[in-house]
Design a protein around this motif. Structure first.
Motif, PDB file in Angstrom:
ATOM      1  N   LEU A   1      41.348  53.204  53.632  1.00  0.00           N
ATOM      2  CA  LEU A   1      42.054  52.045  54.182  1.00  0.00           C
ATOM      3  C   LEU A   1      41.805  51.912  55.683  1.00  0.00           C
ATOM      4  O   LEU A   1      41.611  50.796  56.193  1.00  0.00           O
ATOM      5  N   LEU A   2      41.814  53.029  56.390  1.00  0.00           N
ATOM      6  CA  LEU A   2      41.559  52.990  57.823  1.00  0.00           C
ATOM      7  C   LEU A   2      40.149  52.486  58.103  1.00  0.00           C
ATOM      8  O   LEU A   2      39.948  51.651  58.998  1.00  0.00           O
ATOM      9  N   ALA A   3      39.169  52.980  57.352  1.00  0.00           N
ATOM     10  CA  ALA A   3      37.791  52.536  57.552  1.00  0.00           C
ATOM     11  C   ALA A   3      37.659  51.041  57.303  1.00  0.00           C
ATOM     12  O   ALA A   3      36.990  50.315  58.053  1.00  0.00           O
ATOM     13  N   SER A   4      38.309  50.548  56.254  1.00  0.00           N
ATOM     14  CA  SER A   4      38.256  49.117  55.951  1.00  0.00           C
ATOM     15  C   SER A   4      38.904  48.290  57.055  1.00  0.00           C
ATOM     16  O   SER A   4      38.354  47.276  57.501  1.00  0.00           O
ATOM     17  N   ALA A   5      40.085  48.745  57.506  1.00  0.00           N
ATOM     18  CA  ALA A   5      40.803  47.999  58.546  1.00  0.00           C
ATOM     19  C   ALA A   5      40.015  47.967  59.847  1.00  0.00           C
ATOM     20  O   ALA A   5      39.967  46.935  60.536  1.00  0.00           O
ATOM     21  N   LEU A   6      39.380  49.075  60.200  1.00  0.00           N
ATOM     22  CA  LEU A   6      38.591  49.125  61.436  1.00  0.00           C
ATOM     23  C   LEU A   6      37.402  48.174  61.360  1.00  0.00           C
ATOM     24  O   LEU A   6      37.059  47.507  62.345  1.00  0.00           O
ATOM     25  N   ARG A   7      36.775  48.100  60.218  1.00  0.00           N
ATOM     26  CA  ARG A   7      35.625  47.208  60.074  1.00  0.00           C
ATOM     27  C   ARG A   7      36.057  45.745  60.099  1.00  0.00           C
ATOM     28  O   ARG A   7      35.371  44.892  60.667  1.00  0.00           O
ATOM     29  N   VAL A   8      37.176  45.461  59.481  1.00  0.00           N
ATOM     30  CA  VAL A   8      37.700  44.098  59.538  1.00  0.00           C
ATOM     31  C   VAL A   8      38.019  43.726  60.977  1.00  0.00           C
ATOM     32  O   VAL A   8      37.694  42.622  61.442  1.00  0.00           O
TER      33      VAL A   8
END
Length: 209
Positions: free
Chosen positions: A180-187
């Motif tokens: 989730l953190l990786a996804s949020a950072l990329r967004v």
């Protein structure tokens, strides 16, 4: 003379100090799974191991319990961000949000129902709290990736993290936090115009197996 028997322990002495918290946590799970109308106070009481009468001593009705469930997660998110120093890295800000969200993933589905069942004042109070949350995340997003997007990426990053509350994928908490953190950072790092010709689409982490 026989020694005096030790005094019997009262019910109050054995009552957990965090009983109200346990009630809200159990109710949040039940409301998330069953919705507002199908959930019952008796079901919540059974989930905590108390009687319905004891439950009503903490919450006068089902609405009061539902409202408490709706506020508890956002209160936890705001409190977690209050502990993150001003000017902290975006990763630190989103990590705090992710940890709380994953910890409360079983009850986060309450927010599917809040707009439908909460009264105007409770909806207003929630909106204020969510506004603080989005503002804090947006500050970190704009500091590292400045773009005039009117908080769009901050809300999208929070949405990516909150997606864990909408399904029941079997995955370890630590792994869920990482994805989730990786996804949020990329967004958060993506230009909202990324879908236009000549731009590269954002690459999200692979689906867990």
């Amino acid at each position: 003379m026989a020694p005096a028997s030790p005094p019997a322990r009262s019910a109050a002495a054995t009552r957990p100090r965090n009983r109200k918290q346990l009630i809200v946590e159990a109710a949040g799970r039940i409301f998330s799974e069953r919705g507002y109308h199908k959930a019952s106070m008796e079901e919540v009481a059974a989930g905590v191991g108390i009687t319905a009468t004891a439950l009503y001593r903490h919450f006068p009705n089902k609405y009061a319990l539902f409202a408490a469930c709706a506020h508890v997660m956002v209160d936890g998110l705001v409190a977690a961000l209050d502990e993150v120093p001003p000017g902290a890295a975006l990763t630190d800000v989103l990590t705090a949000v992710t940890r709380v969200t994953v910890a409360h993933r079983a009850s986060g589905g309450v927010y599917r129902w809040e707009a439908r069942y909460l009264d105007r004042e409770d909806r207003r109070r929630l909106a204020v709290k969510f506004g603080r949350l989005v503002e804090r995340v947006d500050e970190a997003v704009q500091h590292e990736h400045p773009l005039p997007d009117e908080r769009l990426r901050a809300m999208a990053a929070l949405g990516a993290i909150g997606s864990i509350t909408m399904h029941r994928t079997s995955i370890a908490g630590r792994r869920a936090e990482e994805l989730l953190l990786a996804s949020a950072l990329r967004v958060a790092a993506t230009d909202p115009a990324a879908g236009r010709p000549g731009t590269r689409p954002v690459e999200l982490p692979a689906r867990p197996v």
